[in-house]
Design a protein around this motif. Structure first.
Motif, PDB file in Angstrom:
ATOM      1  N   ARG A 104      28.746  40.152  23.110  1.00 29.45           N
ATOM      2  CA  ARG A 104      29.543  40.650  24.232  1.00 29.45           C
ATOM      3  C   ARG A 104      31.025  40.615  23.894  1.00 29.45           C
ATOM      4  N   PRO A 105      31.729  41.761  24.029  1.00 25.57           N
ATOM      5  CA  PRO A 105      33.177  41.692  23.816  1.00 25.57           C
ATOM      6  C   PRO A 105      33.829  40.844  24.900  1.00 25.57           C
ATOM      7  N   LYS A 106      34.875  40.142  24.538  1.00 24.17           N
ATOM      8  CA  LYS A 106      35.512  39.260  25.511  1.00 24.17           C
ATOM      9  C   LYS A 106      36.902  39.719  25.920  1.00 24.17           C
ATOM     10  N   THR A 107      37.412  40.736  25.206  1.00 21.08           N
ATOM     11  CA  THR A 107      38.745  41.254  25.547  1.00 21.08           C
ATOM     12  C   THR A 107      38.681  42.774  25.702  1.00 21.08           C
ATOM     13  N   PHE A 108      39.706  43.356  26.351  1.00 18.90           N
ATOM     14  CA  PHE A 108      39.759  44.811  26.502  1.00 18.90           C
ATOM     15  C   PHE A 108      39.829  45.493  25.134  1.00 18.90           C
ATOM     16  N   LYS A 147      39.276  51.066  32.008  1.00 21.03           N
ATOM     17  CA  LYS A 147      39.990  49.964  31.338  1.00 21.03           C
ATOM     18  C   LYS A 147      41.490  50.039  31.598  1.00 21.03           C
ATOM     19  N   GLU A 148      42.035  51.264  31.507  1.00 23.60           N
ATOM     20  CA  GLU A 148      43.484  51.406  31.682  1.00 23.60           C
ATOM     21  C   GLU A 148      43.907  51.005  33.093  1.00 23.60           C
ATOM     22  N   THR A 149      43.160  51.453  34.105  1.00 26.99           N
ATOM     23  CA  THR A 149      43.567  51.093  35.479  1.00 26.99           C
ATOM     24  C   THR A 149      43.357  49.598  35.706  1.00 26.99           C
ATOM     25  N   LEU A 150      42.297  49.057  35.119  1.00 22.17           N
ATOM     26  CA  LEU A 150      42.052  47.619  35.312  1.00 22.17           C
ATOM     27  C   LEU A 150      43.172  46.772  34.703  1.00 22.17           C
ATOM     28  N   GLY A 203      33.317  39.671  32.697  1.00 21.62           N
ATOM     29  CA  GLY A 203      33.732  38.587  31.793  1.00 21.62           C
ATOM     30  C   GLY A 203      35.089  38.867  31.167  1.00 21.62           C
ATOM     31  N   VAL A 204      35.312  40.136  30.785  1.00 19.03           N
ATOM     32  CA  VAL A 204      36.593  40.522  30.186  1.00 19.03           C
ATOM     33  C   VAL A 204      37.722  40.344  31.217  1.00 19.03           C
ATOM     34  N   ILE A 205      37.454  40.749  32.457  1.00 16.69           N
ATOM     35  CA  ILE A 205      38.467  40.627  33.511  1.00 16.69           C
ATOM     36  C   ILE A 205      38.824  39.147  33.720  1.00 16.69           C
ATOM     37  N   ALA A 206      37.800  38.305  33.762  1.00 14.87           N
ATOM     38  CA  ALA A 206      38.043  36.868  33.952  1.00 14.87           C
ATOM     39  C   ALA A 206      38.910  36.326  32.815  1.00 14.87           C
ATOM     40  N   GLU A 207      38.572  36.722  31.607  1.00 17.29           N
ATOM     41  CA  GLU A 207      39.324  36.285  30.421  1.00 17.29           C
ATOM     42  C   GLU A 207      40.788  36.709  30.551  1.00 17.29           C
ATOM     43  N   GLN A 208      40.971  37.978  30.936  1.00 18.40           N
ATOM     44  CA  GLN A 208      42.324  38.534  31.049  1.00 18.40           C
ATOM     45  C   GLN A 208      43.116  37.855  32.162  1.00 18.40           C
ATOM     46  N   ASP A 240      38.161  31.307  35.747  1.00 15.13           N
ATOM     47  CA  ASP A 240      36.750  30.993  35.533  1.00 15.13           C
ATOM     48  C   ASP A 240      35.907  32.023  36.270  1.00 15.13           C
ATOM     49  N   ILE A 241      34.665  32.164  35.840  1.00 15.24           N
ATOM     50  CA  ILE A 241      33.769  33.118  36.516  1.00 15.24           C
ATOM     51  C   ILE A 241      32.426  32.447  36.783  1.00 15.24           C
ATOM     52  N   LYS A 242      31.922  32.652  37.987  1.00 18.72           N
ATOM     53  CA  LYS A 242      30.565  32.198  38.311  1.00 18.72           C
ATOM     54  C   LYS A 242      29.711  33.458  38.440  1.00 18.72           C
ATOM     55  N   ILE A 243      28.556  33.423  37.797  1.00 20.44           N
ATOM     56  CA  ILE A 243      27.717  34.624  37.741  1.00 20.44           C
ATOM     57  C   ILE A 243      26.378  34.365  38.434  1.00 20.44           C
TER      58      ILE A 243
END
Ligand code: ADE
Length: 354
Positions: free
Chosen positions: A38-42, A52-55, A87-92, A96-99
């Protein structure tokens, strides 16, 4: 960023009813195959460029204002990267993220427990959010809107409502069926986005990235050959890389070329458009037994001994997008392209009765 989840395999959560409440221990992000790639960054996340750009802008603005991100809803067919994006959004956000997923939130105390456990700025990801029951939805409304939980205590005449404040959090909902979401729930999301099927070029990049993480040798043509049969879906592309790499290792010299990919995928019954045995059985059934359609999805599911939801969520979106299937008010029809793809004569196809 800590990832907290009650299950690594979100798709199977509806089978896990025994302990639906989210567990509080952290799990390693890298436990399963899917998580390990899983990628973790944009930067690492391929495709969905406009989104991605708007996010990125939304996230930077939220960070500058020191406010939590608006609630987000992602919809689209399975396997396009909704969980990954959360996950990427949380990282950025440095959050923390709860799933969890809606079928795991059966009892009011499940959703209340999760909401009360959130910390300020944390992200709550609810997969299959269209399957949330009415009670859970109503608990969510004030939580999403005003960051309050409305709790009732006592019975009948002595009943009291209590407003319990919650930390400001961001809800990210994901669904394969945006239409099945209730209006009031949909209205509470500030940002709503559809994830798109991936192009061959994007899928080739995903495949090469995965191959490099897994130390699998692959040529440019090999990546394109797998991409063409991956139904526009990175999750499928990643699974096929693994399957084809087994063939490359055992039957060839270890390198995935287009010849190796095509040979392996033919054996795996995945055709040049990525259709598998079930997809072809569905199209064949409509053509052979129902004169090309229209025919209702329940009838198709019963005849194929398949679950209606699997057909609707997994098979149909790609068959529709590829133009092999048409949806009409009276049921599903095979298009002329669908006939041609199966090598059948098109002459019987009636015009759509809209
Ligand atoms: N693996 C699964 N989805 C991906 C994506 N969008 N980008 C890169 N790798 C992926």
């Amino acid at each position: 960023m800590a990832i907290i989840s009650d299950d690594n395999n979100f798709e199977n959560q509806n089978l896990k009813q025994k302990n639906p409440i989210i567990k509080t221990e952290s799990i390693e992000y890298d436990k399963t195959f899917e998580n390990s790639i899983r990628p973790k960054t944009f930067e690492d996340y391929i495709g969905q460029s406009a989104l991605k750009e708007t996010l990125k802008i939304t996230i930077e603005a939220a960070k500058l204002r020191e406010k939590p991100l608006d609630h987000l809803l992602f919809y689209g067919p399975p396997g396009l990267g909704k969980t990954t994006l959360a996950g990427v959004i949380a990282e950025q956000m440095g959050a923390d993220i709860k799933i969890t997923s809606a079928p795991a939130l059966e009892r009011p105390r499940d959703i209340i427990g999760i909401l009360m456990s959130l910390k300020g700025g944390e992200i709550l990801f609810i997969d299959e959010i269209h399957r949330l029951n009415k009670v859970a939805e109503e608990i969510l409304y004030p939580a999403m809107e005003d960051f309050f939980l409305d709790m009732t205590t006592g019975k009948s005449q002595t009943v009291k409502t209590l407003r319990v404040p919650l930390p400001k959090f961001t809800l990210i909902g994901a669904t394969t069926k945006a239409g099945a979401l209730s209006g009031p729930l949909r209205d509470r999301f500030g940002i709503i986005h559809r994830l798109q099927f991936y192009t061959i070029e994007e899928l080739s990049k995903v495949i090469k990235r995965t191959a490099s993480i897994l130390d699998i040798k692959i040529t440019e043509d090999g990546a394109v050959a797998i991409a063409k049969r991956s139904r526009g879906t990175p999750r499928i592309a990643n699974r096929l890389v693994k399957r084809v790499s087994d063939f490359a290792l055992i039957k060839f010299d270890g390198v995935i070329t287009d010849e190796v990919a095509n040979y392996s995928l033919d054996i795996l019954n995945i055709d040049e458009f990525g259709l598998d045995t079930t997809d072809r059985a569905l199209l064949n059934l409509i053509i052979e037994k129902y004169d090309g359609g229209p025919v209702g999805i329940e009838t198709i599911a019963a005849a194929l001994s398949e679950d209606v939801r699997t057909l609707e969520d997994v098979c149909e979106p790609y068959l529709l997008q590829a133009g092999f299937l048409q949806r009409t008010p009276r049921g599903r029809k095979v298009s002329p392209e669908g006939y041609r793809h199966l090598g059948k004569k098109v002459e019987n196809v009636q015009q759509s009765l809209f």
